[in-house]
Design an enzyme around this catalytic site. Structure first.
Site, PDB file in Angstrom:
ATOM      1  N   PRO A   1       5.094  57.848   9.031  1.00 52.26           N
ATOM      2  CA  PRO A   1       4.695  56.447   8.844  1.00 52.26           C
ATOM      3  C   PRO A   1       3.289  56.191   9.355  1.00 52.26           C
ATOM      4  CG  PRO A   1       6.286  56.659  10.648  1.00 52.26           C
ATOM      5  CD  PRO A   1       6.197  58.000   9.984  1.00 52.26           C
TER       6      PRO A   1
ATOM      7  N   ALA B   1       0.380  52.850   9.281  1.00 52.03           N
ATOM      8  CA  ALA B   1       0.253  51.428   8.953  1.00 52.03           C
ATOM      9  C   ALA B   1      -0.901  51.187   7.968  1.00 52.03           C
ATOM     10  CB  ALA B   1       0.012  50.642  10.226  1.00 52.03           C
TER      11      ALA B   1
ATOM     12  N   TYR C   1       8.750  49.244  15.433  1.00 51.49           N
ATOM     13  CA  TYR C   1       8.387  48.916  16.804  1.00 51.49           C
ATOM     14  C   TYR C   1       9.292  47.764  17.201  1.00 51.49           C
ATOM     15  CZ  TYR C   1       3.968  51.456  16.250  1.00 51.49           C
ATOM     16  OH  TYR C   1       3.015  52.419  16.059  1.00 51.49           O
TER      17      TYR C   1
ATOM     18  N   HIS D   1       1.830  60.806  18.423  1.00 51.54           N
ATOM     19  CA  HIS D   1       1.271  59.696  17.643  1.00 51.54           C
ATOM     20  C   HIS D   1      -0.145  60.038  17.133  1.00 51.54           C
ATOM     21  CE1 HIS D   1       2.191  55.225  17.075  1.00 51.54           C
ATOM     22  NE2 HIS D   1       1.018  55.354  16.489  1.00 51.54           N
TER      23      HIS D   1
ATOM     24  N   ASP E   1       5.224  66.365  14.323  1.00 51.21           N
ATOM     25  CA  ASP E   1       3.981  66.049  13.613  1.00 51.21           C
ATOM     26  C   ASP E   1       2.795  66.164  14.556  1.00 51.21           C
ATOM     27  OD1 ASP E   1       3.413  63.628  15.038  1.00 51.21           O
ATOM     28  OD2 ASP E   1       4.390  62.389  13.538  1.00 51.21           O
TER      29      ASP E   1
HETATM   30  C1  FMN Z   1      -3.899  55.467  10.467  1.00 49.90           C
HETATM   31  C2  FMN Z   1      -2.619  55.780  11.176  1.00 49.90           C
HETATM   32  C3  FMN Z   1      -1.655  54.796  11.343  1.00 49.90           C
HETATM   33  C4  FMN Z   1      -0.462  55.085  11.992  1.00 49.90           C
HETATM   34  N1  FMN Z   1       0.497  54.118  12.083  1.00 49.90           N
HETATM   35  C5  FMN Z   1       1.681  54.418  12.655  1.00 49.90           C
HETATM   36  C6  FMN Z   1       2.715  53.452  12.680  1.00 49.90           C
HETATM   37  O1  FMN Z   1       2.588  52.355  12.177  1.00 49.90           O
HETATM   38  N2  FMN Z   1       3.866  53.793  13.315  1.00 49.90           N
HETATM   39  C7  FMN Z   1       4.047  55.035  13.888  1.00 49.90           C
HETATM   40  O2  FMN Z   1       5.098  55.294  14.452  1.00 49.90           O
HETATM   41  N3  FMN Z   1       3.083  55.973  13.836  1.00 49.90           N
HETATM   42  C8  FMN Z   1       1.916  55.693  13.231  1.00 49.90           C
HETATM   43  N4  FMN Z   1       0.955  56.661  13.161  1.00 49.90           N
HETATM   44  C9  FMN Z   1       1.230  58.030  13.675  1.00 49.90           C
HETATM   45  C10 FMN Z   1       1.817  58.937  12.575  1.00 49.90           C
HETATM   46  O3  FMN Z   1       3.122  58.553  12.241  1.00 49.90           O
HETATM   47  C11 FMN Z   1       1.859  60.405  13.000  1.00 49.90           C
HETATM   48  O4  FMN Z   1       2.568  60.515  14.211  1.00 49.90           O
HETATM   49  C12 FMN Z   1       0.484  61.061  13.163  1.00 49.90           C
HETATM   50  O5  FMN Z   1      -0.432  60.540  12.223  1.00 49.90           O
HETATM   51  C13 FMN Z   1       0.606  62.576  12.959  1.00 49.90           C
HETATM   52  O6  FMN Z   1      -0.610  63.207  13.207  1.00 49.90           O
HETATM   53  P1  FMN Z   1      -1.677  63.640  12.077  1.00 49.90           P
HETATM   54  O7  FMN Z   1      -2.336  62.388  11.620  1.00 49.90           O
HETATM   55  O8  FMN Z   1      -2.588  64.540  12.827  1.00 49.90           O
HETATM   56  O9  FMN Z   1      -0.935  64.341  10.971  1.00 49.90           O
HETATM   57  C14 FMN Z   1      -0.243  56.384  12.517  1.00 49.90           C
HETATM   58  C15 FMN Z   1      -1.223  57.376  12.354  1.00 49.90           C
HETATM   59  C16 FMN Z   1      -2.388  57.087  11.683  1.00 49.90           C
HETATM   60  C17 FMN Z   1      -3.421  58.184  11.505  1.00 49.90           C
HETATM   61  C1  COI Z   2      -0.472  48.702  13.601  1.00 53.83           C
HETATM   62  C2  COI Z   2      -0.487  49.876  14.538  1.00 53.83           C
HETATM   63  C3  COI Z   2       0.277  49.590  15.804  1.00 53.83           C
HETATM   64  C4  COI Z   2      -0.059  51.103  13.827  1.00 53.83           C
HETATM   65  C5  COI Z   2      -0.130  52.358  14.663  1.00 53.83           C
HETATM   66  O1  COI Z   2       0.855  52.811  15.176  1.00 53.83           O
HETATM   67  C6  COI Z   2      -1.371  53.087  14.802  1.00 53.83           C
HETATM   68  O2  COI Z   2      -2.425  52.635  14.338  1.00 53.83           O
HETATM   69  O3  COI Z   2      -1.343  54.185  15.419  1.00 53.83           O
END
Ligand code: FMN
Ligand code: COI
Length: 408
Positions: A91, A93, A144, A293, A324
């Site tokens: 996921p 955002a 969340y 994250h 991940d």
């Molecule tokens: C732009 C962006 C937005 C993200 N938003 C969320 C989110 O809304 N909720 C969440 O649990 N993780 C969020 N994540 C974390 C991802 O789910 C994931 O854990 C992470 O991107 C994995 O690492 P990688 O980008 O190196 O593949 C976000 C990551 C990115 C890059």
């Molecule tokens: C809207 C944000 C809280 C989404 C997120 O988890 C992020 O940007 O890493």
């Protein structure tokens, strides 16, 4: 952002790897979107670590094993479904930042490649729209828990149930947003024409910056400690229409609450300690997502890969363990599986695909990882995922400590 013309854009032929695609994406991506996508906590140590850790593991192939055909499908079903490769889309955002069709394009790509997709609570398309676009691939709604607004959380769960999602993915690594100086410097705010469409009211998100009209200092809601006194006031006042992630989330109250609220699977995302995996299982988790994250929350924290073996040992097969963070090549998928993961997920590469060619771009990302993974399997002498073994990967220091010969 590319891909707004009527003919679907395709990926230029000279782009051969995700790394090439990333470079192409950065030619067009708007600076504020780039800052959001790449942003990491504080000095970015964990972001770098997430990428470097994969190269610290080396592979030891076996020869002459007739790998003319290999089967790269996962050994077991996940979310009660069979997938084409042990790979899913994590996921993230606000995907409209990368393409007008945002999460709908990503979900459609996941569907055509038969891999799972997790939708962020803070998406720009609704739970129902994304399910329509991605069908059975749209398995999880990431959540969340929102401060003072469990009513909204329950509403989201009910909508996910009604739309046919299989799981709620509870993110536990974000009681507050991480310190992200990059976002503050770039004054990140979601553009006005986009919305968090899962909510009927026009909420600001947890990363939105409340602008202090008196001092003109930006403040980040949920991060009052970095705001000036007057901007803190503004942030507090703005909480009326701002969604704040609940900083008091805890196993005892919240995970148990969620378990009682729904019979959907509950996956816990953001585990880095074996004892937290134990807590999650004790509270009824259906699966564990080992993740930091994407290095966006806590700087200098461990990479998911480094803690994976300890978590796999602790979990001992009771629930699936996914991972991940920094997965960019087919060989990374191989290493994760060798170290005990059942499945891997990617975040940022999906945005590169979206930016360059929308749905086609995301499909290209998945196809490329599938092709690379298949070649790595063949070269490693593995005819199916079940033949990937722990002893096929080693660190250089591990190899040296075996005197270069031990273990064989
Ligand atoms: C732009 C962006 C937005 C993200 N938003 C969320 C989110 O809304 N909720 C969440 O649990 N993780 C969020 N994540 C974390 C991802 O789910 C994931 O854990 C992470 O991107 C994995 O690492 P990688 O980008 O190196 O593949 C976000 C990551 C990115 C890059
Ligand atoms: C809207 C944000 C809280 C989404 C997120 O988890 C992020 O940007 O890493």
């Amino acid at each position: 952002m590319n891909g707004t013309s009527s003919t679907p854009p395709s990926i230029p032929r000279e782009i051969l790897s995700l790394k090439d695609l990333e470079a192409k994406c950065l030619e067009t991506m708007a600076p504020m979107v780039r800052d959001y996508l790449y942003d990491g906590a504080e000095e970015g140590h964990t972001i770098r670590e997430n990428l470097e850790v994969w190269d610290r593991w080396l592979v030891i192939p076996r020869m002459m094993r007739d790998t003319s055909t290999v089967n790269i499908t996962p050994l077991t079903q996940q979310f009660n479904q069979s997938w084409s490769i042990p790979l899913g889309i994590a996921p993230s955002a606000m995907q409209q930042l990368a393409h007008p069709s945002g999460e709908k394009a990503t979900a459609a790509a996941a569907k055509s490649m038969n891999i799972p997709f997790g939708l962020s609570t803070f998406s720009n398309y609704t739970i129902e729209e994304v399910k329509d676009a991605g069908g059975d691939s749209v398995v999880g709604l990431q959540m969340y828990l929102l401060e003072g607004r469990r009513d909204l959380n329950i509403e989201l769960v009910r909508r996910a149930e009604a739309a046919g999602y299989k799981a709620i993915v509870l993110t536990v690594d974000s009681p507050v947003p991480g310190n992200r100086p990059g976002l503050i410097k770039s004054n990140f705010v979601m553009p006005k024409h986009m919305r968090f469409r899962n909510f009927s009211e026009d909420f600001g998100g947890p990363l939105d910056q409340a602008q202090d009209t008196q001092s003109n200092q930006p403040s980040v809601a949920g991060n009052p400690e970095i705001a000036t006194e007057s901007s803190q006031e503004t942030a507090v006042k703005s909480r009326g229409n701002q969604l704040i992630v609940d900083p008091s989330i805890n196993w005892e109250r919240d995970m148990k609450w969620l378990r009682e609220v729904t019979s959907l699977e509950i996956w816990v995302k953001g585990i880095l300690h074996p004892l937290d995996a134990e807590e999650a299982i004790a509270c009824g988790a259906s699966g564990i997502m080992v993740s930091n994250h994407g290095g966006r929350q806590l700087d200098t924290c461990v990479s998911a890969l480094d803690v994976l073996p300890a978590i796999v040992k602790q979990v001992n097969g009771r629930v699936p363990v996914h991972i991940d963070g920094g997965i960019r090549r087919g060989g990374d998928i191989f290493k994760a599986l060798a170290l005990g993961a059942d499945f891997v997920w990617i975040g940022r590469p999906v945005w590169w695909g979206l930016e360059v060619a929308g749905e086609e771009g995301v499909k290209w990302v998945i196809q490329t990882l599938k092709r690379e993974f298949e070649v790595v399997m063949k070269l490693m002498g593995c005819r199916n995922v079940g033949e990937i073994r722990r002893e096929m990967v080693v660190t250089k220091s591990g190899l040296l400590s075996m005197g270069g010969s031990g273990g064989f």
